[in-house]
Design a protein around this motif. Sequence first.
Motif, PDB file in Angstrom:
ATOM      1  N   VAL A 168      46.743  59.475  47.447  1.00 46.93           N
ATOM      2  CA  VAL A 168      46.639  59.312  48.906  1.00 46.93           C
ATOM      3  C   VAL A 168      46.937  60.618  49.661  1.00 46.93           C
ATOM      4  N   HIS A 169      47.700  61.506  49.038  1.00 47.81           N
ATOM      5  CA  HIS A 169      48.070  62.761  49.724  1.00 47.81           C
ATOM      6  C   HIS A 169      46.861  63.674  49.984  1.00 47.81           C
ATOM      7  N   LYS A 170      45.708  63.316  49.407  1.00 47.00           N
ATOM      8  CA  LYS A 170      44.504  64.152  49.621  1.00 47.00           C
ATOM      9  C   LYS A 170      43.659  63.655  50.791  1.00 47.00           C
ATOM     10  N   TYR A 171      44.013  62.509  51.375  1.00 49.66           N
ATOM     11  CA  TYR A 171      43.121  61.842  52.336  1.00 49.66           C
ATOM     12  C   TYR A 171      43.819  61.479  53.647  1.00 49.66           C
ATOM     13  N   GLY A 172      43.005  61.121  54.637  1.00 47.61           N
ATOM     14  CA  GLY A 172      43.508  60.369  55.775  1.00 47.61           C
ATOM     15  C   GLY A 172      43.548  58.916  55.322  1.00 47.61           C
ATOM     16  N   VAL A 173      44.634  58.212  55.654  1.00 47.72           N
ATOM     17  CA  VAL A 173      44.805  56.848  55.152  1.00 47.72           C
ATOM     18  C   VAL A 173      44.942  55.903  56.344  1.00 47.72           C
ATOM     19  N   ILE A 174      44.353  54.712  56.230  1.00 48.69           N
ATOM     20  CA  ILE A 174      44.410  53.776  57.370  1.00 48.69           C
ATOM     21  C   ILE A 174      45.366  52.608  57.115  1.00 48.69           C
ATOM     22  N   GLU A 175      45.760  52.004  58.228  1.00 48.66           N
ATOM     23  CA  GLU A 175      46.506  50.748  58.186  1.00 48.66           C
ATOM     24  C   GLU A 175      45.751  49.827  59.138  1.00 48.66           C
ATOM     25  N   GLY A 176      45.580  48.560  58.774  1.00 48.60           N
ATOM     26  CA  GLY A 176      44.849  47.684  59.695  1.00 48.60           C
ATOM     27  C   GLY A 176      44.792  46.257  59.228  1.00 48.60           C
ATOM     28  N   ASN A 177      44.180  45.419  60.056  1.00 46.81           N
ATOM     29  CA  ASN A 177      44.027  43.998  59.721  1.00 46.81           C
ATOM     30  C   ASN A 177      42.590  43.720  59.351  1.00 46.81           C
ATOM     31  N   LYS A 178      42.449  42.943  58.275  1.00 45.85           N
ATOM     32  CA  LYS A 178      41.104  42.583  57.824  1.00 45.85           C
ATOM     33  C   LYS A 178      40.475  41.627  58.849  1.00 45.85           C
ATOM     34  N   ILE A 179      39.273  41.978  59.319  1.00 47.24           N
ATOM     35  CA  ILE A 179      38.614  41.067  60.269  1.00 47.24           C
ATOM     36  C   ILE A 179      37.379  40.395  59.653  1.00 47.24           C
ATOM     37  N   GLU A 180      36.871  40.986  58.603  1.00 50.79           N
ATOM     38  CA  GLU A 180      35.750  40.413  57.855  1.00 50.79           C
ATOM     39  C   GLU A 180      35.857  40.998  56.466  1.00 50.79           C
ATOM     40  N   ASP A 181      35.046  40.493  55.546  1.00 52.07           N
ATOM     41  CA  ASP A 181      35.015  41.108  54.217  1.00 52.07           C
ATOM     42  C   ASP A 181      34.728  42.592  54.354  1.00 52.07           C
ATOM     43  N   ASN A 182      35.566  43.423  53.795  1.00 48.57           N
ATOM     44  CA  ASN A 182      35.375  44.882  53.777  1.00 48.57           C
ATOM     45  C   ASN A 182      35.480  45.562  55.145  1.00 48.57           C
ATOM     46  N   ILE A 183      35.933  44.843  56.174  1.00 48.58           N
ATOM     47  CA  ILE A 183      36.046  45.442  57.515  1.00 48.58           C
ATOM     48  C   ILE A 183      37.465  45.232  58.059  1.00 48.58           C
ATOM     49  N   TYR A 184      38.057  46.311  58.566  1.00 42.83           N
ATOM     50  CA  TYR A 184      39.433  46.260  59.066  1.00 42.83           C
ATOM     51  C   TYR A 184      39.481  46.795  60.485  1.00 42.83           C
ATOM     52  N   MET A 185      40.279  46.148  61.334  1.00 44.76           N
ATOM     53  CA  MET A 185      40.576  46.725  62.641  1.00 44.76           C
ATOM     54  C   MET A 185      41.741  47.695  62.404  1.00 44.76           C
ATOM     55  N   VAL A 186      41.522  48.973  62.685  1.00 45.25           N
ATOM     56  CA  VAL A 186      42.537  49.972  62.335  1.00 45.25           C
ATOM     57  C   VAL A 186      43.641  49.994  63.397  1.00 45.25           C
ATOM     58  N   SER A 187      44.898  50.014  62.933  1.00 48.70           N
ATOM     59  CA  SER A 187      46.022  50.079  63.870  1.00 48.70           C
ATOM     60  C   SER A 187      46.751  51.418  63.757  1.00 48.70           C
ATOM     61  N   ASN A 188      46.590  52.087  62.627  1.00 51.79           N
ATOM     62  CA  ASN A 188      47.300  53.355  62.430  1.00 51.79           C
ATOM     63  C   ASN A 188      46.555  54.203  61.393  1.00 51.79           C
ATOM     64  N   MET A 189      46.655  55.514  61.536  1.00 54.70           N
ATOM     65  CA  MET A 189      46.043  56.418  60.557  1.00 54.70           C
ATOM     66  C   MET A 189      46.983  57.579  60.302  1.00 54.70           C
ATOM     67  N   LEU A 235      41.449  60.022  65.995  1.00 52.36           N
ATOM     68  CA  LEU A 235      41.019  58.642  65.722  1.00 52.36           C
ATOM     69  C   LEU A 235      42.196  57.678  65.760  1.00 52.36           C
ATOM     70  N   CYS A 236      43.366  58.169  65.370  1.00 50.69           N
ATOM     71  CA  CYS A 236      44.564  57.324  65.394  1.00 50.69           C
ATOM     72  C   CYS A 236      44.864  56.918  66.842  1.00 50.69           C
ATOM     73  N   ALA A 237      44.705  57.851  67.769  1.00 54.82           N
ATOM     74  CA  ALA A 237      44.930  57.538  69.188  1.00 54.82           C
ATOM     75  C   ALA A 237      43.938  56.458  69.646  1.00 54.82           C
ATOM     76  N   GLN A 238      42.698  56.549  69.213  1.00 46.31           N
ATOM     77  CA  GLN A 238      41.695  55.528  69.549  1.00 46.31           C
ATOM     78  C   GLN A 238      42.016  54.198  68.866  1.00 46.31           C
ATOM     79  N   ALA A 239      42.517  54.287  67.632  1.00 44.84           N
ATOM     80  CA  ALA A 239      42.848  53.068  66.887  1.00 44.84           C
ATOM     81  C   ALA A 239      43.949  52.284  67.598  1.00 44.84           C
ATOM     82  N   LYS A 240      44.895  52.999  68.191  1.00 45.04           N
ATOM     83  CA  LYS A 240      46.002  52.322  68.891  1.00 45.04           C
ATOM     84  C   LYS A 240      45.468  51.522  70.085  1.00 45.04           C
TER      85      LYS A 240
END
Length: 275
Positions: A168-189, A235-240
């Motif tokens: 994970v240290h090589k990437y931007g990582v997301i946190e979020g709630n699943k809203i559909e199969d394979n789709i998440y509403m992002v809350s934090n990055m 994007l994290c600011a937009q995700a919030k």
Amino acid sequence: MITTCLFPAAGYGTRFLPATKAMPKEMLPVMTKPLIQYGVEEAIEAGCDVMAVITGRGKRAITDHFDISYELEHQIKGSSKEGLLKDIRSIIEQCTFTYTRQNEMKGLGDAIYKGKVLVGDDKPFAVILADDLCVNPEGDGVLKQMVELYEKYRCCIVATMEVPMEEVHKYGVIEGNKIEDNIYMVSNMVEKPEVDKAPTNLAVIGRYILTPEIFNVIKETKPGKNGELQITDALCAQAKKGMVIAYRFKGKRFDCGSVDGFVEATNYFYKESQG
Ligand code: UTP
């Protein structure tokens, strides 16, 4: 709807030195095709016909690649080799290529901000990092999948994949709630977190759909990790504000910005070519 694809290609590609000393990383070939051409083909499949490239010093080969080479074409006209230029010629005919330079490598967020002059500030656009080579042998390419998703959600979309926790240290990582199969509403990055600070192992890869508000957000964003302007932070600011979704794409992604990933991609495409 989404007709412009931005290609940030100003990075130094230091992991490929000395190959990238005088040659852009995006021009490294997997088999006989440069990385950026794979990206452009994926963007065309997704419905884009304007390719906006962020270049820098030493990147002129990209501009030349997407232009006619009269001398060469004249030389091989009528020979069996003529067919080898068919695909690139068709790309040149179908698309408009625009370019601007990022003078200093201040991060991906800054590179995307430089693209404002090319993509305009009133319509959504796609972003492809050409060193992430994506394929989907089973169906639509990754960007096409995302463009279709945009029609429904009309917000920023990041492509994600599960990676082992120790990577994970090589990437931007997301946190979020699943809203559909394979789709998440992002809350934090979080950009390149240490393992114990990573909210999930869902890593963002080099495919984005961005809405034009992102330019104002980037402008307000302070330099983050490594002193660079990180698109993850913008994007994290937009995700919030609930304006980013993450999509677990269908297909494969090769990290051609690393030697291991590049070799893996080469082996994959070679095997495919052998049937
Ligand atoms: P990377 O960090 O993977 O690319 O950036 P790099 O810096 O070229 O590679 P190394 O680490 O030195 O080997 C991801 C993408 O963002 C672009 C790069 O060109 C690459 O496509 N980028 C990055 C920019 O265009 N400008 C920047 O300031 C940073």
